[in-house]
Design an enzyme around this catalytic site. Structure first.
Site, PDB file in Angstrom:
ATOM      1  N   ARG A  26      29.681   8.116  27.679  1.00 28.06           N
ATOM      2  CA  ARG A  26      28.390   8.266  28.514  1.00 28.06           C
ATOM      3  C   ARG A  26      27.497   9.195  27.978  1.00 28.06           C
ATOM      4  O   ARG A  26      26.311   9.024  27.783  1.00 28.06           O
ATOM      5  CB  ARG A  26      28.627   8.292  30.061  1.00 28.06           C
ATOM      6  CG  ARG A  26      29.367   6.967  30.649  1.00 28.06           C
ATOM      7  CD  ARG A  26      30.042   7.514  31.904  1.00 28.06           C
ATOM      8  NE  ARG A  26      30.352   6.342  32.624  1.00 28.06           N
ATOM      9  CZ  ARG A  26      31.516   5.614  32.412  1.00 28.06           C
ATOM     10  NH1 ARG A  26      32.359   6.088  31.543  1.00 28.06           N
ATOM     11  NH2 ARG A  26      31.858   4.390  33.306  1.00 28.06           N
ATOM     12  N   SER A 188      37.036  -0.213  40.612  1.00 29.04           N
ATOM     13  CA  SER A 188      36.851   0.510  39.563  1.00 29.04           C
ATOM     14  C   SER A 188      35.297   1.273  39.800  1.00 29.04           C
ATOM     15  O   SER A 188      34.511   1.864  38.997  1.00 29.04           O
ATOM     16  CB  SER A 188      36.874   0.118  38.141  1.00 29.04           C
ATOM     17  OG  SER A 188      37.918  -0.006  37.842  1.00 29.04           O
ATOM     18  N   ASP A 302      43.710   2.467  35.246  1.00 30.19           N
ATOM     19  CA  ASP A 302      44.297   3.067  34.038  1.00 30.19           C
ATOM     20  C   ASP A 302      45.583   4.098  34.340  1.00 30.19           C
ATOM     21  O   ASP A 302      46.469   4.283  33.370  1.00 30.19           O
ATOM     22  CB  ASP A 302      43.276   3.966  33.110  1.00 30.19           C
ATOM     23  CG  ASP A 302      42.205   2.960  32.781  1.00 30.19           C
ATOM     24  OD1 ASP A 302      42.469   1.821  32.884  1.00 30.19           O
ATOM     25  OD2 ASP A 302      41.200   3.810  32.308  1.00 30.19           O
ATOM     26  N   LYS A 402      43.616   5.381  20.309  1.00 30.99           N
ATOM     27  CA  LYS A 402      42.539   4.616  21.027  1.00 30.99           C
ATOM     28  C   LYS A 402      41.779   5.786  21.700  1.00 30.99           C
ATOM     29  O   LYS A 402      40.778   5.807  22.223  1.00 30.99           O
ATOM     30  CB  LYS A 402      42.981   3.519  21.931  1.00 30.99           C
ATOM     31  CG  LYS A 402      41.758   2.695  22.402  1.00 30.99           C
ATOM     32  CD  LYS A 402      42.295   1.440  23.029  1.00 30.99           C
ATOM     33  CE  LYS A 402      41.249   0.443  23.348  1.00 30.99           C
ATOM     34  NZ  LYS A 402      40.659   0.996  24.588  1.00 30.99           N
TER      35      LYS A 402
END
Ligand SMILES: O=C(O)C1=C[C@@H](OP(=O)(O)O)[C@@H](O)[C@H](O)C1
Ligand SMILES: C=C(OP(=O)(O)O)C(=O)O
Length: 422
Positions: A26, A188, A302, A402
């Site tokens: 972001r 989410s 997650d 990742k």
């Protein structure tokens, strides 16, 4: 890469979390849209954030390393590249950037690897179709046409919050006011809160009333200097290690005032029988009375893989609600955890949106397990292995790059025994 992990000399430990992947994406985007220039400190350095940076460069932003910082010069209305924009395996990158490239006329092409191009894009497909704009996948290339128009965007809330975040980044750049109306269930949702936090820092106005977001047009991004906080999602792995191994863990670089939805890991740990106390710059985890729990994953998907694995090692059974969307991440995280935990002798069952884990697992059955090219599966299985007297080999372990390239270096600091086979 295969990594073999066992308990070794596991001891009380202290680990310093990497910077938040979600907030790094972001901050990079808000900086990449600010023509005034901006300094970003402690940006997470992993494959996903590199993909976002690379895509923003293709749009016209520049990123220069200055010591530990990134100096960013952005632009509000960038170019549409002739080449496909490679989002690697990052759902956030793809879904945040599709609408940004569609604020101007022209068709941008996106591609990706692993499972990325199979993950759902239905929310954008519907919105683009309503505006008569091309949104089409041909093989592994997705074509998205702009310009998007200002107006009302009705978006399903039960696929991915990343669509809402993507629209929130792009709509302030359109010439007039827009509204996003998100249907329930809004899953989410906390991640949309993170997007709003960064937009606010960058001087972008959004008015939220319930599930309706009103976004004035013609706005300009001015991202100020920003330090990215630690990653609460990654705290799950070391908190779980403390609980299952009965070693005390200090988890550092964790903000006490965090807005990250995955900060709820601390409440989850208490529910699983840990004592959690605040320490400077983080939290201390002590396994007081490990037992099963009922956990809602709707706002924190997650955390699922690690909590499933942890639940197998505590007394009693656990239930995970609103877990269905774990099937549409880097892997089908329910099927993959079920398959791999079974190899270690642990039992997970699923029924639609709910996952049940049978606890009470003593010694794990030594076995090679597969990481399914999914960083959170790899890390969850590695934590189980770090509690095992017998070595367990995790295949596909390079997937940690990742989100957490230093995961095994940090795990080694706990005394767990780790060997690599490249
Ligand atoms: O916005 C974000 O940074 C993210 C949102 C979540 O995705 P969904 O909204 O698809 O659940 C989460 O799983 C992902 O790892 C990061
Ligand atoms: C699902 C994840 O990320 P993304 O959706 O950005 O690929 C993740 O980090 O677990």
């Amino acid at each position: 890469m295969n990594v073999t992990v066992s308990k070794g000399n596991l001891h009380d430990f202290s680990v310093c979390l990497p910077a938040s992947k979600s907030l790094s994406h972001r901050a990079l985007i808000a900086a990449g849209l600010s023509s005034t220039g901006c300094r970003l400190h402690h940006v997470a350095d992993n494959n996903d954030t590199s993909a976002t940076m690379h895509a923003l460069k293709m749009r016209g932003a520049s990123f220069t390393k200055d010591g530990e910082d990134w100096l960013v010069h952005g632009c509000s209305h960038g170019a549409i590249p002739a080449q496909p924009i490679d989002c690697c395996e990052s759902g956030s990158t793809l879904r945040f950037l599709i609408p940004l490239f569609a604020v101007q006329p022209g068709t941008a092409a996106f591609t990706g690897h692993g499972r990325l191009m199979q993950r759902p894009q239905s929310v954008y497909a519907d919105l683009f179709a309503k505006q008569g704009l091309r949104f089409e996948k041909q093989g592994d290339i997705l074509y998205a046409e702009g310009p998007l128009s200002c107006g009302t965007y009705q978006a399903a809330g039960d696929v991915s919050s990343q669509f809402i975040s993507g629209l929130l980044f792009a709509l302030p750049l359109l010439p007039g006011e827009s509204r996003i109306i998100v249907s329930e269930p809004f899953e989410s949702e906390s991640y949309v809160g993170l997007t709003l936090d960064i937009l606010h820092k960058a001087g972008i106005r959004v008015n939220r009333q319930g599930n309706t977001f009103t976004v004035p047009g013609n706005q300009t991004y001015h991202m100020p200097a920003y330090t990215v906080p630690g990653d609460d999602s990654q705290a799950a792995f070391f908190a779980a290690l403390a609980l299952i191994s009965d070693k005390d863990g200090d988890i550092l670089n964790m903000d006490h005032d965090s807005h990250q939805g995955d900060h709820v890991i601390l409440d989850h740990m208490r529910a699983f029988g840990a004592e959690v106390s605040e320490i400077p710059n983080g939290y201390h985890i002590h396994a007081a009375d490990p037992h099963g729990a009922v956990i809602d994953l709707g706002d924190c998907p997650d955390l699922g893989p690690m909590e499933f694995a942890m639940a197998a090692c505590v007394r009693g059974d656990s239930t995970f609600l609103h877990a269905g969307r774990l099937r549409i991440k880097e892997s089908d995280r329910i099927a993959c955890m079920k398959e791999e935990m079974a190899k270690l002798g642990c039992m997970l069952e699923d029924d639609g949106d709910t996952v049940y884990v049978h606890g009470g697992k003593g010694a794990l059955r030594p076995s090679a397990v597969l990481g399914h090219n999914d960083h959170r599966i790899v890390m969850a299985l590695s934590i189980l292995a770090a509690c095992s007297e017998q070595p367990i080999t995790i295949e596909d372990a390079q997937a940690v790059n990742k989100s957490y390239p230093d995961f095994y270096q940090d795990l080694a600091r706990t005394g767990a025994k780790i060997s690599y086979d490249h």
